[in-house]
Design a protein around this motif. Structure first.
Motif, short mmCIF file in Angstrom:
data_model
loop_
_atom_site.label_atom_id
_atom_site.label_comp_id
_atom_site.label_asym_id
_atom_site.label_seq_id
_atom_site.Cartn_x
_atom_site.Cartn_y
_atom_site.Cartn_z
N GLN A 22 -7.29 7.70 26.94
CA GLN A 22 -6.65 8.90 26.65
C GLN A 22 -7.82 10.05 27.05
O GLN A 22 -7.51 10.99 27.77
CB GLN A 22 -6.62 9.30 25.02
N TYR A 23 -9.13 9.71 26.89
CA TYR A 23 -10.16 10.76 27.21
C TYR A 23 -10.30 11.04 28.73
O TYR A 23 -10.36 12.07 28.90
CB TYR A 23 -11.56 10.08 26.54
N LEU A 24 -9.97 9.84 29.31
CA LEU A 24 -10.18 9.92 30.87
C LEU A 24 -8.95 10.61 31.30
O LEU A 24 -9.04 11.42 32.32
CB LEU A 24 -10.17 8.69 31.38
N CYS A 25 -7.89 10.43 30.78
CA CYS A 25 -6.62 10.63 31.55
C CYS A 25 -6.26 12.25 31.38
O CYS A 25 -5.66 12.87 32.11
CB CYS A 25 -5.12 10.19 30.91
N PHE A 26 -6.57 12.74 30.01
CA PHE A 26 -6.44 14.30 29.69
C PHE A 26 -7.37 15.15 30.32
O PHE A 26 -7.27 16.39 30.00
CB PHE A 26 -6.08 14.17 28.17
N PRO A 39 -5.73 17.82 22.15
CA PRO A 39 -5.56 17.14 20.87
C PRO A 39 -6.16 15.44 21.37
O PRO A 39 -6.81 14.88 20.70
CB PRO A 39 -4.32 16.98 20.52
N PRO A 40 -5.73 15.00 22.47
CA PRO A 40 -6.27 13.69 22.90
C PRO A 40 -7.58 13.58 23.14
O PRO A 40 -7.92 12.64 23.30
CB PRO A 40 -5.33 13.27 24.01
N LEU A 41 -8.17 14.91 23.63
CA LEU A 41 -9.65 14.93 23.94
C LEU A 41 -10.55 14.94 22.66
O LEU A 41 -11.80 14.31 22.70
CB LEU A 41 -9.91 16.07 24.88
N ASP A 46 -11.06 6.67 14.78
CA ASP A 46 -10.36 6.25 13.59
C ASP A 46 -8.76 6.52 13.65
O ASP A 46 -7.95 6.07 13.08
CB ASP A 46 -10.97 6.73 12.28
N SER A 47 -8.55 7.78 13.90
CA SER A 47 -7.34 8.66 14.03
C SER A 47 -6.35 7.58 14.99
O SER A 47 -5.13 7.26 14.69
CB SER A 47 -7.34 9.80 14.53
N GLY A 145 1.11 25.07 21.21
CA GLY A 145 0.26 23.74 20.99
C GLY A 145 -0.68 24.29 19.90
O GLY A 145 -1.13 25.26 19.84
N PRO A 146 -1.29 23.17 19.12
CA PRO A 146 -2.42 23.31 18.24
C PRO A 146 -3.49 23.88 18.95
O PRO A 146 -4.67 24.59 18.27
CB PRO A 146 -2.37 22.11 17.83
#
Length: 167
Positions: A22-26, A39-41, A46-47, A145-146
């Motif tokens: 997720q960190y790479l892709c976003f 949010p994915p970054l 734990d989440s 978005g948030p």
């Protein structure tokens, strides 16, 4: 490459790979919006672990490597909220995202009784919008978005019968 990509439900053993993927892709989405608080970054390990334990999370694997993932959960109104769809940049454009979506949709109908599917993407994310429209999603509105990014909200109805075999 020599190996084929397989799609399956995520397990506890996949959590760290999903987190890193997720960190790479976003990163490309963050650059597109000049916003590295997507949010994915900023999601904690734990989440991600809690999502894999409680929600519908699928991964795409190339051998032992997780090269794609998607997250889904059914909301109180019977809609399945699908998000965090990502495919490793080196494998994008080969149908893996669509396969992940189909697998998540099938499980959300079969296991959680979803009546329709809802997802959103940033208004500048043309590749995402193209994929979602190609697999039947239609724009139903916009939202903020948030993280402050203007999002396009898309939906499609769940099928009346199972289509697990197509995933």
């Amino acid at each position: 490459m020599g190996m084929s990509v397989t799609i399956s439900a995520a397990t506890e053993q996949d959590v760290e790979q999903i987190f890193r993927l997720q960190y790479l892709c976003f990163q490309s989405e963050a650059a597109l919006y000049g916003n590295y608080r997507l949010p994915p970054l900023v999601q904690s390990l734990d989440s991600v672990r809690a999502e894999v334990a409680a929600d519908c999370v699928f991964v795409a694997r190339l051998g032992e490597e997780v090269v794609g993932s998607v997250h889904g959960t059914v909301t109180e109104d019977g809609a399945a909220a699908i998000g965090k769809l990502c495919v490793h940049p080196r494998l994008q454009g080969h149908g893996i995202g669509a396969r992940l979506l189909r697998a998540a949709e099938a499980a959300l109908v079969e296991e959680r009784g979803a009546k329709r599917f809802r997802l959103s993407t940033g208004h500048r994310s043309e590749n995402n919008l193209r994929l979602y429209r190609k697999v039947g999603y239609e724009t139903v509105g916009t939202a903020e978005g948030p993280d402050g990014v203007r999002m396009i909200v898309l939906e499609k109805p769940a099928p009346e019968t199972s289509y697990v075999a197509t995933a």
